[in-house]
Design a protein around this motif. Structure first.
Motif, mmCIF file in Angstrom:
data_model
loop_
_atom_site.group_PDB
_atom_site.id
_atom_site.type_symbol
_atom_site.label_atom_id
_atom_site.label_comp_id
_atom_site.label_asym_id
_atom_site.label_seq_id
_atom_site.Cartn_x
_atom_site.Cartn_y
_atom_site.Cartn_z
ATOM 1 N N GLN A 102 0.718 -1.307 0.031
ATOM 2 C CA GLN A 102 0.021 -0.011 -0.013
ATOM 3 C C GLN A 102 0.776 1.219 0.085
ATOM 4 O OE1 GLN A 102 -3.337 0.115 2.773
ATOM 5 N NE2 GLN A 102 -3.955 -2.019 2.400
ATOM 6 N N LEU A 103 1.898 1.233 0.747
ATOM 7 C CA LEU A 103 2.750 2.498 0.957
ATOM 8 C C LEU A 103 3.351 2.609 -0.692
ATOM 9 C CD1 LEU A 103 4.014 4.640 2.806
ATOM 10 C CD2 LEU A 103 5.768 3.245 3.161
ATOM 11 N N ALA A 104 3.843 1.585 -1.304
ATOM 12 C CA ALA A 104 4.586 1.889 -2.372
ATOM 13 C C ALA A 104 3.365 2.334 -3.564
ATOM 14 C CB ALA A 104 5.022 0.213 -3.020
ATOM 15 N N HIS A 105 2.165 1.900 -3.441
ATOM 16 C CA HIS A 105 1.222 2.341 -4.156
ATOM 17 C C HIS A 105 0.972 3.813 -3.970
ATOM 18 C CE1 HIS A 105 -2.924 2.796 -6.247
ATOM 19 N NE2 HIS A 105 -3.179 3.562 -5.093
ATOM 20 N N TRP A 106 0.916 4.530 -2.853
ATOM 21 C CA TRP A 106 0.520 5.724 -2.862
ATOM 22 C C TRP A 106 1.866 6.641 -2.995
ATOM 23 C CZ3 TRP A 106 -3.918 7.631 -3.176
ATOM 24 C CH2 TRP A 106 -4.952 6.760 -2.853
ATOM 25 N N THR A 107 2.978 6.083 -2.903
ATOM 26 C CA THR A 107 4.314 6.569 -3.029
ATOM 27 C C THR A 107 4.277 6.962 -4.569
ATOM 28 O OG1 THR A 107 5.362 5.931 -1.276
ATOM 29 C CG2 THR A 107 6.859 6.615 -3.070
#
Length: 649
Positions: A623-628
């Motif tokens: 999820q963090l990679a997606h929003w980054t």
């Protein structure tokens, strides 16, 4: 008296002063004179009856009276207009909707008022008749504006003011708004009422001093929204209190009604908010189709979906032969029936997964049965119910479906197919009671609020005040005990937030007495108490104060910090407090069953489910990679104009 559609009818004291202006306006706008024959359509108890009286008798014409059976909208009314040689009639839109606009032999002039006239009615009636749109609150001498004769099939204006009448469209500061800008409609003139009979406070609220007139003159605040056009025509935009808010979206009910009446088979529509299932308000549309047509709810829902955002599409569309009316010819919203789900299930579940999912959907939507091909959102589902549906499916079937999966696959059959795909199954941890570590971590929601508190310091920004009026004899000792019971039952209410080597953790305090402050000060001090900030590191995130206004009237103020509660928390909190107080008044202790899990268990479950943000295989990392990636191209600052230079901090 007003119609009482919003409550108890109010007596409106109107003098005869405005009659001459109204009568003169009738003669100039509608050509009334000795040869005129005006139909008495309205009930004598309605102010429109006085309107017809002045149109006929005070213009030197004839007032024609018929019995009730001959005034029924439809063929009886059309026959009466022809047979009695009516030249002028004031008919509400619902009567026009139910009557066929066949050419009337005597060229009747029609004035419509009482409800909003639609473009559909203009299109049906204007080719063969003179049609005028009228507007007027009961707090004036019947009408304050009339349109010119309508010819174009568009949403009609309400026109221009009557003789000796002034209309203002003002903002919340009583300043005039520019053309084409919505504002609230105010009226003044000799036809204005004196006020409400025996209700001075309400009179003072609605009748205000006129800043644009002679000293001593007044404005009436109609509560209607309107706008001026650049050519001086006034358009009615609905009631100011018709703007409602559902699930965070502001919605104009009139906009939905207008969209529905643009359908070629619809003659009349009204939209209300129903909450047949507590906590689940839904838009419900009631439709009156043209005679001989048979539109379906699915067809009408598709029609609205083409023109409106999803949150404005009615959850239920009820088709009626005719809309119920009050004796005054307005839509009787209190008589609108509750939606009834009459669909007979023709596509039944074929697999265990379909049966389970269909059962969850029918339970959530409170429906007796559904087809496996029914769209969840067409059945009345929305984003909040979608979250609950996906959570229950994932919990019951140990899957990892997402909200996006539901939007892409909104039927039972499609969801069951996703579940049966082996890739949708995960080793999803179950939410159960768990062993507490020495330093209990924060949930991600708590961590956000803790971080803001570290940056800003103690602030009332995230206080949640709840003021409860208590009437009757109050047992303050029992109330204090009940608040203790509430805090002892729910761990977040007795949790402080400490720091261990730079990392915050939850410190859950043991059960302890909580002191209730009895305050004898005035109620305006409520805001002062509610605005006191919390020290999250040392103070429990709940505070109680009792304000005594007189012997049997109190206000209980509960103030919570958002780190311990949200809007959804308030209902179960008040329920538990009420239960505990009733038991304590009886001299007993609450015998609650222990909660199956506490918020600390949820925190540990959430951490396990999402995993470590540094682990490439974790959900947190994904999820963090997606929003980054999604937010990568955002500028550091938005290039917006500003009045003051941005400070460094």
């Amino acid at each position: 008296y007003t119609s009482g559609s919003t409550g108890r009818p109010k007596g409106v004291t109107v003098t005869h002063t405005g009659v001459l202006s109204l009568t003169t306006t009738h003669q100039e706008r509608f050509g009334l004179g000795p040869s005129s024959r005006v139909l008495q359509f309205a009930s004598p108890s309605f102010d429109a009856a006085f309107w017809e009286l002045t149109m006929g008798l005070l213009s030197g014409g004839t007032l024609v009276i018929a019995d009730r059976d001959h005034l029924m909208p439809g063929e009886p009314l059309a026959t009466t207009l022809n047979k009695l040689a009516i030249t002028h009639a004031m008919l509400p839109p619902v009567a026009l909707a139910a009557t066929e606009p066949s050419p009337l032999t005597h060229g009747t002039t029609l004035i419509s008022g009482g409800e909003a006239l639609t473009a559909t009615q203009v299109e049906r009636w204007s080719p063969n008749h003179q049609l005028f749109n009228a507007y007027g609150p009961t707090e004036s001498t019947v009408a304050v504006t009339f349109s010119n004769s309508l010819t174009e099939p568009i949403t009609p204006p309400i026109g221009t003011p009557n003789i000796n009448t002034r209309i203002y469209v003002l903002d919340e500061h009583l300043n005039p708004v520019p053309p084409n800008t919505p504002g609230e409609l105010y009226t003044t003139g000799p036809g204005l009422a004196r006020g409400y009979l025996g209700r001075p406070a309400l009179t003072a609220e609605r009748f205000t001093a006129n800043p644009y007139g002679q000293p001593g003159t007044r404005l009436y605040r109609t509560g209607d929204l309107a706008r001026w056009t650049t050519n001086g025509q006034l358009h009615h935009l609905g009631r100011a209190d018709d703007q409602i808010k559902i699930r965070g979206f502001r919605i104009e009910l009139g906009e939905i009604e207008t969209t529905l009446t643009r359908h070629p088979h619809i003659t009349q529509a009204t939209v209300i908010v129903r909450e047949d299932q507590p906590g689940n308000p839904q838009l419900t549309a009631y439709i009156q189709p043209h005679p001989g047509t048979n539109p379906t709810p699915t067809e009408l829902r598709h029609h609205t979906q083409q023109a409106l955002p999803h949150y404005m599409v009615p959850a239920h569309i009820v088709i009626l032969d005719e809309l119920p009316l009050t004796p005054n010819g307005k839509i009787n919203r209190k008589a609108l029936p509750a939606p009834v789900h009459t669909t007979q299930a023709t596509t039944l579940p074929r697999t265990p997964h379909e049966e389970i999912i269909a059962g969850i959907i029918t339970d959530l939507l409170q429906l007796p049965t559904i087809n496996t091909t029914d769209n969840f959102f067409d059945l009345g589902g929305h984003s909040l119910l979608a979250t609950r549906l996906i959570t229950r499916i994932n919990t019951t079937l140990t899957t990892n479906l997402t909200i996006r999966d539901l939007f892409d696959n909104p039927t039972t059959t499609q969801l069951a197919h996703l579940v049966e795909n082996s890739e949708s199954h995960v080793n999803r941890p179950q939410l159960t009671t768990r062993a507490r570590p020495e330093h209990l971590p924060l949930s991600h929601a708590q961590q956000r609020l803790w971080l803001l508190d570290q940056i800003e310091g103690p602030t009332p920004t995230y206080n949640i005040p709840l003021a409860i009026r208590l009437t009757g004899e109050l047992d303050t000792h029992a109330l204090t005990q009940a608040i203790n019971d509430l805090i002892n039952r729910h761990e977040p209410l007795r949790t402080t937030y400490r720091d261990h080597q730079g990392t915050p953790y939850q410190h859950i305090h043991p059960t302890q007495p909580h002191h209730l402050t009895l305050t004898q000060s005035a109620e305006q001090d409520l805001t002062t108490h509610a605005a006191q900030p919390f020290d999250l590191s040392a103070e429990l995130p709940i505070r109680a104060a009792l304000f005594s206004t007189c012997g049997t009237s109190h206000t209980l103020l509960l103030t919570l910090h958002h780190i311990a509660a949200d809007g959804w928390s308030l209902a179960p909190m008040v329920r538990d407090l009420s239960t505990a107080y009733a038991v304590r008044v009886a001299g007993e202790e609450p015998s609650w069953e222990p909660l199956p899990v506490q918020y600390a268990d949820h925190t540990l479950w959430q951490r396990e489910l999402l995993g470590d943000e540094d682990d490439p295989g974790s959900e947190h990392y994904r999820q963090l990679a997606h929003w980054t990636k999604t937010l990568d191209a955002l500028p550091d600052q938005l290039a917006l104009p500003y009045d003051h230079p941005r400070p460094a901090t």
